[in-house]
Scaffold this motif. Sequence first.
Motif, mmCIF file in Angstrom:
data_model
loop_
_atom_site.group_PDB
_atom_site.id
_atom_site.type_symbol
_atom_site.label_atom_id
_atom_site.label_comp_id
_atom_site.label_asym_id
_atom_site.label_seq_id
_atom_site.Cartn_x
_atom_site.Cartn_y
_atom_site.Cartn_z
ATOM 1 N N SER A 167 1.881 -0.001 -0.035
ATOM 2 C CA SER A 167 2.274 0.928 0.633
ATOM 3 C C SER A 167 2.217 1.201 1.950
ATOM 4 N N SER A 327 5.656 9.372 4.229
ATOM 5 C CA SER A 327 5.662 8.950 2.564
ATOM 6 C C SER A 327 5.267 7.508 2.497
ATOM 7 N N ALA A 328 4.979 6.947 3.113
ATOM 8 C CA ALA A 328 4.339 5.442 2.385
ATOM 9 C C ALA A 328 2.577 5.971 1.924
ATOM 10 N N SER A 331 3.736 7.845 -1.322
ATOM 11 C CA SER A 331 4.078 6.224 -2.644
ATOM 12 C C SER A 331 2.654 5.833 -3.207
ATOM 13 N N ASP A 332 1.635 5.584 -2.152
ATOM 14 C CA ASP A 332 0.779 5.369 -3.097
ATOM 15 C C ASP A 332 -0.268 6.032 -3.347
ATOM 16 N N GLN A 335 1.410 6.713 -6.595
ATOM 17 C CA GLN A 335 2.341 5.310 -7.356
ATOM 18 C C GLN A 335 3.561 5.581 -7.606
ATOM 19 N N ARG A 336 4.228 6.490 -7.016
ATOM 20 C CA ARG A 336 5.916 6.244 -7.415
ATOM 21 C C ARG A 336 6.660 6.512 -6.609
ATOM 22 N N ARG A 337 6.954 4.466 -6.257
ATOM 23 C CA ARG A 337 7.531 4.068 -5.213
ATOM 24 C C ARG A 337 9.141 4.667 -5.739
ATOM 25 N N THR A 340 10.021 7.824 -4.218
ATOM 26 C CA THR A 340 9.744 8.473 -2.769
ATOM 27 C C THR A 340 10.592 7.345 -2.000
ATOM 28 N N ILE A 381 8.480 0.508 1.238
ATOM 29 C CA ILE A 381 8.160 1.189 0.354
ATOM 30 C C ILE A 381 8.845 0.223 -0.544
ATOM 31 N N TRP A 385 6.962 -2.751 -3.330
ATOM 32 C CA TRP A 385 7.181 -2.563 -4.268
ATOM 33 C C TRP A 385 7.618 -3.830 -4.358
ATOM 34 N N SER A 444 17.124 2.096 -6.083
ATOM 35 C CA SER A 444 15.748 2.338 -6.987
ATOM 36 C C SER A 444 15.705 2.949 -8.968
#
Length: 496
Positions: A167, A327-328, A331-332, A335-337, A340, A381, A385, A444
């Motif tokens: 991400s 934000s990316a 996300s990484d 580990q919450r796609r 985010t 994101i 994903w 999402s």
Amino acid sequence: MSAEDFNNDGSTSLHGKIDQIDQTLVDIDPDEERKAVRKLDYTILPIMTMFYLLSFLDRANIGNARVAGLQTELKLTDTQYQIAVTTTFVPYILAELPSNLLLRRIGPNILMPTILIIWGLITSLQGTVTNYHGLVVARAFLGLVEGPMFPGIVLYLSGFYTRKELSLRIALFFSAASLSGAFSGLLAAAIINMDGIGGKPGWAWIFILEGIFTSVIGIIAIFIVPGTPRKSKFLTDRQKDIIVRRLVLDRPTTSPLDTFSFYQVLSSLKSPHVLIVFVALFMNGTTLYGLAFFLPSIVNQLGFSATRTQLISVGPFALAFVVTIASAYLSDRYQRRAFTAVVVSVIAVIGFSLFLGTNKHHLAYGSLFLSVSGVYATPPILSAWMANNSEPHYRRATSVALGFVATNCGGILSTWSFPKKEGPRYRRATIMDLTFECCIIVLSLLNVVVLSWATERKQNHRNELLAPYVDEKTPDGGDRAWAELGDQHPDFRYAT
């Protein structure tokens, strides 16, 4: 990344090759691993970022050219201008899936620089058009050649980085989209001062100079873009082993048995989690391209001069660059796609709501900082994903391409959503964008439910799923199970 990266000795067992690699890396230092990844970051990401910056710049600079007088000089109606922009997307969309399926066979080190050179020439030729029909033809060819780039870069990076790193790396190159929005305004403001030079108007020079620069970068890229980690000119042999080891442990689906088949393509098309993200990317594409193509016109209609419009259009895109990266990274990192994606979509919802509800031009302009940031932060994101949850290679190639087909279908819708007569508020388009952002939030969350259900189902039917592949030599199903089941393998963990 291809099977040959793991089987250079001609062996037929991927996992046997992993064991050989691991024997040389038993005492690997985590710092050494980080250095290998950083070297990838320094040698791969800048090139891919430049590729996408030029792609987005050469596709969206028609918005700057419009403000600089293209529509007036070519005597285009609003409808004709919209058709010209729409024409870009049709061949663009048609090229995305076939090119992704061919990327491994042709080689990204050949395909991507070549199309960069060609579309640079086409961009420059746009500066020579003298009528509506010439512009439409130029935009059609531009779309056809540019189409492979974005999905190709995402697929390419997925062969260099692990799923949990993807991400941020997508965001780093995709941030070039917001950066190009800022850069194009400044560049256009300078280039239009060349108006009259060589008998060309200022808007024509925007196309000519930016296209020449693109082709030059393409020629340079031929000599520096590696096809796979093994072919990198910048990594040592040990660093190549480290990168390969990380990738194969992260993606056990990589196998000599992983060859193209229509079954893998159809498996992607039938995956609920792929279809959900497909719809979300369509909605995001509609809002993103609407802002990319029409933000200069929106700002201009708020009462700012043409030159000032080019300059102050930079602000929202510059903030979007920062938000996209941040934000990316989160996300990484966590580990919450889904979480985010929801957060950045909420930011966009606030921005569109302010724009829709205010009567003050300066507040309307300020709201663009929120809407542009939220919208531009979403694709990395969602794209990561999509790539994270599709295996093996050709299924992932299909899913990634479908994501960008969706995004660019949204681009077609966006070109018809901002007729000048509805400016500067563009009430109908803003309501549509606001609705789409709310839907992305819902989709999402729905995808998390679907992925959680799929994971539980795989575990409950583990023996049944692996039964066709189990024998005395491979009690766990081996390479064949991973190659055919891919992300449907019981041991594959979906990213949420």
